[in-house]
Design a protein around this motif. Sequence first.
Motif, PDB file in Angstrom:
ATOM      1  N   SER A  44     -78.676  26.526  47.501  1.00 59.66           N
ATOM      2  CA  SER A  44     -78.616  25.366  48.387  1.00 59.66           C
ATOM      3  C   SER A  44     -78.104  24.167  47.606  1.00 59.66           C
ATOM      4  O   SER A  44     -78.629  23.846  46.533  1.00 59.66           O
ATOM      5  N   PHE A  45     -77.044  23.514  48.135  1.00 57.29           N
ATOM      6  CA  PHE A  45     -76.469  22.347  47.484  1.00 57.29           C
ATOM      7  C   PHE A  45     -76.569  21.172  48.458  1.00 57.29           C
ATOM      8  O   PHE A  45     -75.724  21.011  49.330  1.00 57.29           O
ATOM      9  N   LYS A  46     -77.611  20.380  48.322  1.00 59.33           N
ATOM     10  CA  LYS A  46     -77.796  19.218  49.181  1.00 59.33           C
ATOM     11  C   LYS A  46     -76.746  18.162  48.856  1.00 59.33           C
ATOM     12  O   LYS A  46     -76.482  17.869  47.691  1.00 59.33           O
ATOM     13  N   GLU A  47     -76.133  17.609  49.918  1.00 62.83           N
ATOM     14  CA  GLU A  47     -75.075  16.607  49.766  1.00 62.83           C
ATOM     15  C   GLU A  47     -74.016  17.090  48.781  1.00 62.83           C
ATOM     16  O   GLU A  47     -73.582  16.357  47.879  1.00 62.83           O
ATOM     17  N   ALA A  48     -73.595  18.331  48.968  1.00 63.04           N
ATOM     18  CA  ALA A  48     -72.507  18.873  48.154  1.00 63.04           C
ATOM     19  C   ALA A  48     -71.254  18.020  48.313  1.00 63.04           C
ATOM     20  O   ALA A  48     -70.485  17.848  47.372  1.00 63.04           O
ATOM     21  N   HIS A  49     -71.049  17.507  49.519  1.00 64.89           N
ATOM     22  CA  HIS A  49     -69.964  16.564  49.806  1.00 64.89           C
ATOM     23  C   HIS A  49     -70.551  15.355  50.525  1.00 64.89           C
ATOM     24  O   HIS A  49     -71.641  15.435  51.108  1.00 64.89           O
ATOM     25  N   LYS A  50     -69.810  14.265  50.501  1.00 62.20           N
ATOM     26  CA  LYS A  50     -70.192  13.094  51.287  1.00 62.20           C
ATOM     27  C   LYS A  50     -69.582  13.242  52.673  1.00 62.20           C
ATOM     28  O   LYS A  50     -68.402  12.988  52.870  1.00 62.20           O
ATOM     29  N   ILE A  53     -68.319  18.998  55.780  1.00 57.60           N
ATOM     30  CA  ILE A  53     -67.598  20.021  55.039  1.00 57.60           C
ATOM     31  C   ILE A  53     -66.631  20.687  56.004  1.00 57.60           C
ATOM     32  O   ILE A  53     -67.029  21.448  56.880  1.00 57.60           O
ATOM     33  N   SER A  54     -65.353  20.409  55.850  1.00 51.66           N
ATOM     34  CA  SER A  54     -64.362  20.806  56.848  1.00 51.66           C
ATOM     35  C   SER A  54     -63.633  22.097  56.512  1.00 51.66           C
ATOM     36  O   SER A  54     -62.956  22.668  57.361  1.00 51.66           O
ATOM     37  N   GLY A  55     -63.740  22.560  55.281  1.00 52.12           N
ATOM     38  CA  GLY A  55     -63.061  23.793  54.904  1.00 52.12           C
ATOM     39  C   GLY A  55     -63.738  24.469  53.738  1.00 52.12           C
ATOM     40  O   GLY A  55     -64.331  23.808  52.883  1.00 52.12           O
ATOM     41  N   MET A  56     -63.675  25.803  53.704  1.00 55.93           N
ATOM     42  CA  MET A  56     -64.216  26.564  52.582  1.00 55.93           C
ATOM     43  C   MET A  56     -63.496  27.895  52.498  1.00 55.93           C
ATOM     44  O   MET A  56     -63.020  28.431  53.503  1.00 55.93           O
ATOM     45  N   SER A  57     -63.399  28.422  51.280  1.00 53.93           N
ATOM     46  CA  SER A  57     -62.700  29.684  51.075  1.00 53.93           C
ATOM     47  C   SER A  57     -63.193  30.334  49.785  1.00 53.93           C
ATOM     48  O   SER A  57     -63.279  29.672  48.746  1.00 53.93           O
ATOM     49  N   TRP A  58     -63.514  31.633  49.867  1.00 56.37           N
ATOM     50  CA  TRP A  58     -63.901  32.403  48.695  1.00 56.37           C
ATOM     51  C   TRP A  58     -62.653  32.865  47.950  1.00 56.37           C
ATOM     52  O   TRP A  58     -61.686  33.295  48.558  1.00 56.37           O
ATOM     53  N   CYS A  59     -62.703  32.789  46.635  1.00 55.77           N
ATOM     54  CA  CYS A  59     -61.564  33.188  45.811  1.00 55.77           C
ATOM     55  C   CYS A  59     -61.420  34.712  45.816  1.00 55.77           C
ATOM     56  O   CYS A  59     -62.372  35.416  45.483  1.00 55.77           O
ATOM     57  N   PRO A  60     -60.255  35.258  46.183  1.00 55.02           N
ATOM     58  CA  PRO A  60     -60.097  36.713  46.293  1.00 55.02           C
ATOM     59  C   PRO A  60     -60.087  37.436  44.955  1.00 55.02           C
ATOM     60  O   PRO A  60     -60.434  38.620  44.890  1.00 55.02           O
ATOM     61  N   LEU A  65     -66.528  32.640  43.186  1.00 53.96           N
ATOM     62  CA  LEU A  65     -66.035  31.262  43.228  1.00 53.96           C
ATOM     63  C   LEU A  65     -65.747  30.841  44.667  1.00 53.96           C
ATOM     64  O   LEU A  65     -65.034  31.535  45.396  1.00 53.96           O
ATOM     65  N   LEU A  66     -66.295  29.712  45.066  1.00 53.96           N
ATOM     66  CA  LEU A  66     -66.098  29.167  46.413  1.00 53.96           C
ATOM     67  C   LEU A  66     -65.446  27.799  46.314  1.00 53.96           C
ATOM     68  O   LEU A  66     -65.887  26.946  45.540  1.00 53.96           O
ATOM     69  N   ALA A  67     -64.389  27.580  47.091  1.00 52.52           N
ATOM     70  CA  ALA A  67     -63.746  26.267  47.184  1.00 52.52           C
ATOM     71  C   ALA A  67     -64.147  25.605  48.491  1.00 52.52           C
ATOM     72  O   ALA A  67     -64.198  26.264  49.536  1.00 52.52           O
ATOM     73  N   THR A  68     -64.431  24.297  48.450  1.00 48.34           N
ATOM     74  CA  THR A  68     -64.792  23.553  49.657  1.00 48.34           C
ATOM     75  C   THR A  68     -64.062  22.217  49.674  1.00 48.34           C
ATOM     76  O   THR A  68     -63.630  21.703  48.637  1.00 48.34           O
ATOM     77  N   GLY A  69     -63.915  21.661  50.886  1.00 47.45           N
ATOM     78  CA  GLY A  69     -63.290  20.348  51.047  1.00 47.45           C
ATOM     79  C   GLY A  69     -63.955  19.593  52.181  1.00 47.45           C
ATOM     80  O   GLY A  69     -64.589  20.197  53.051  1.00 47.45           O
ATOM     81  N   ASN A  70     -63.809  18.269  52.190  1.00 48.85           N
ATOM     82  CA  ASN A  70     -64.495  17.461  53.197  1.00 48.85           C
ATOM     83  C   ASN A  70     -63.566  16.423  53.804  1.00 48.85           C
ATOM     84  O   ASN A  70     -62.481  16.156  53.307  1.00 48.85           O
ATOM     85  N   THR A  71     -64.013  15.851  54.913  1.00 51.02           N
ATOM     86  CA  THR A  71     -63.288  14.777  55.578  1.00 51.02           C
ATOM     87  C   THR A  71     -64.023  13.460  55.381  1.00 51.02           C
ATOM     88  O   THR A  71     -65.181  13.423  54.978  1.00 51.02           O
ATOM     89  N   ARG A  72     -63.324  12.404  55.647  1.00 50.32           N
ATOM     90  CA  ARG A  72     -63.841  11.041  55.711  1.00 50.32           C
ATOM     91  C   ARG A  72     -64.296  10.498  54.363  1.00 50.32           C
ATOM     92  O   ARG A  72     -63.491   9.959  53.634  1.00 50.32           O
ATOM     93  N   HIS A  73     -65.555  10.613  53.983  1.00 48.70           N
ATOM     94  CA  HIS A  73     -66.074   9.907  52.822  1.00 48.70           C
ATOM     95  C   HIS A  73     -65.625  10.571  51.528  1.00 48.70           C
ATOM     96  O   HIS A  73     -66.017  11.682  51.212  1.00 48.70           O
ATOM     97  N   GLN A  74     -64.793   9.854  50.771  1.00 49.24           N
ATOM     98  CA  GLN A  74     -64.322  10.341  49.479  1.00 49.24           C
ATOM     99  C   GLN A  74     -63.847  11.794  49.554  1.00 49.24           C
ATOM    100  O   GLN A  74     -64.497  12.698  49.032  1.00 49.24           O
ATOM    101  N   PRO A  75     -62.714  12.062  50.213  1.00 47.40           N
ATOM    102  CA  PRO A  75     -62.219  13.438  50.321  1.00 47.40           C
ATOM    103  C   PRO A  75     -62.072  14.081  48.943  1.00 47.40           C
ATOM    104  O   PRO A  75     -61.463  13.503  48.039  1.00 47.40           O
ATOM    105  N   THR A  76     -62.641  15.270  48.796  1.00 50.23           N
ATOM    106  CA  THR A  76     -62.697  15.930  47.495  1.00 50.23           C
ATOM    107  C   THR A  76     -62.612  17.437  47.669  1.00 50.23           C
ATOM    108  O   THR A  76     -63.166  17.995  48.617  1.00 50.23           O
ATOM    109  N   VAL A  93     -58.940  13.773  46.348  1.00 45.24           N
ATOM    110  CA  VAL A  93     -57.647  13.776  47.023  1.00 45.24           C
ATOM    111  C   VAL A  93     -57.541  12.520  47.870  1.00 45.24           C
ATOM    112  O   VAL A  93     -58.546  11.873  48.179  1.00 45.24           O
ATOM    113  N   SER A  94     -56.318  12.172  48.260  1.00 46.57           N
ATOM    114  CA  SER A  94     -56.090  10.886  48.920  1.00 46.57           C
ATOM    115  C   SER A  94     -56.324  10.920  50.432  1.00 46.57           C
ATOM    116  O   SER A  94     -56.547   9.878  51.035  1.00 46.57           O
TER     117      SER A  94
END
Length: 201
Positions: A44-50, A53-60, A65-76, A93-94
């Motif tokens: 469990s990762f509380k506040e993993a993003h601000k 969480i708009s996207g996620m993908s497991w590395c094939p 390894l899991l990649a995640t991305g977010n919208t709005r607050h400090q996109p990362t 990211v911008s």
Amino acid sequence: MFDGHCMPVVSCRYNKARDLLATGDLQGDLMIWDMRQPKIPANSFKEAHKGRISGMSWCPWQPDLLATGNTRHQPTLKFWNLLTGLKSRERRVSHEVTSVQWLESEQELISSHKSTPEAIVFWNYPSLERCGTLTNDDDETNSTGLVSVKKSYQMIATSEESDSIYVWDLEQTRESMTSHRGQPSTVLSRRRSLIQLGLMR
């Protein structure tokens, strides 16, 4: 019935190799569920993003390894190592991230973005340096949503707010890409093939 999130879940991705389910919610909490014992989260990762969480993908090629991305607050873009249970790295990211997808043949991560001409950005992993972009041919700044990768033909499909599907031929466009020590490559142009959803074959 899973018990863990306090806010609505807005993204999820199943890891077939490890029998794990990743879920992300509106407030940025990330949960990893072992489907053999799904009553409580394995990680469990509380506040993993601000924010959302708009996207996620497991590395094939690296299934822990899991990649995640977010919208709005400090996109990362963030990367989580399930062997250690810790965040391994991140990249600011911008523009808001709408989805992420691994490109196995090149060992790169693709991210799609909102309100920017650069619809798709390619990231080298693990350096997280930009190695290419796909851009709109016009001056409009549309939101690019779901990204799907067709591995065998090196093609990806994206959806946009115009309710159309765009097909990008990476075999042709990658020929114009030239990387210069990790600097952004030549901008790639979209192939102007608009395929309505019900007609795609």
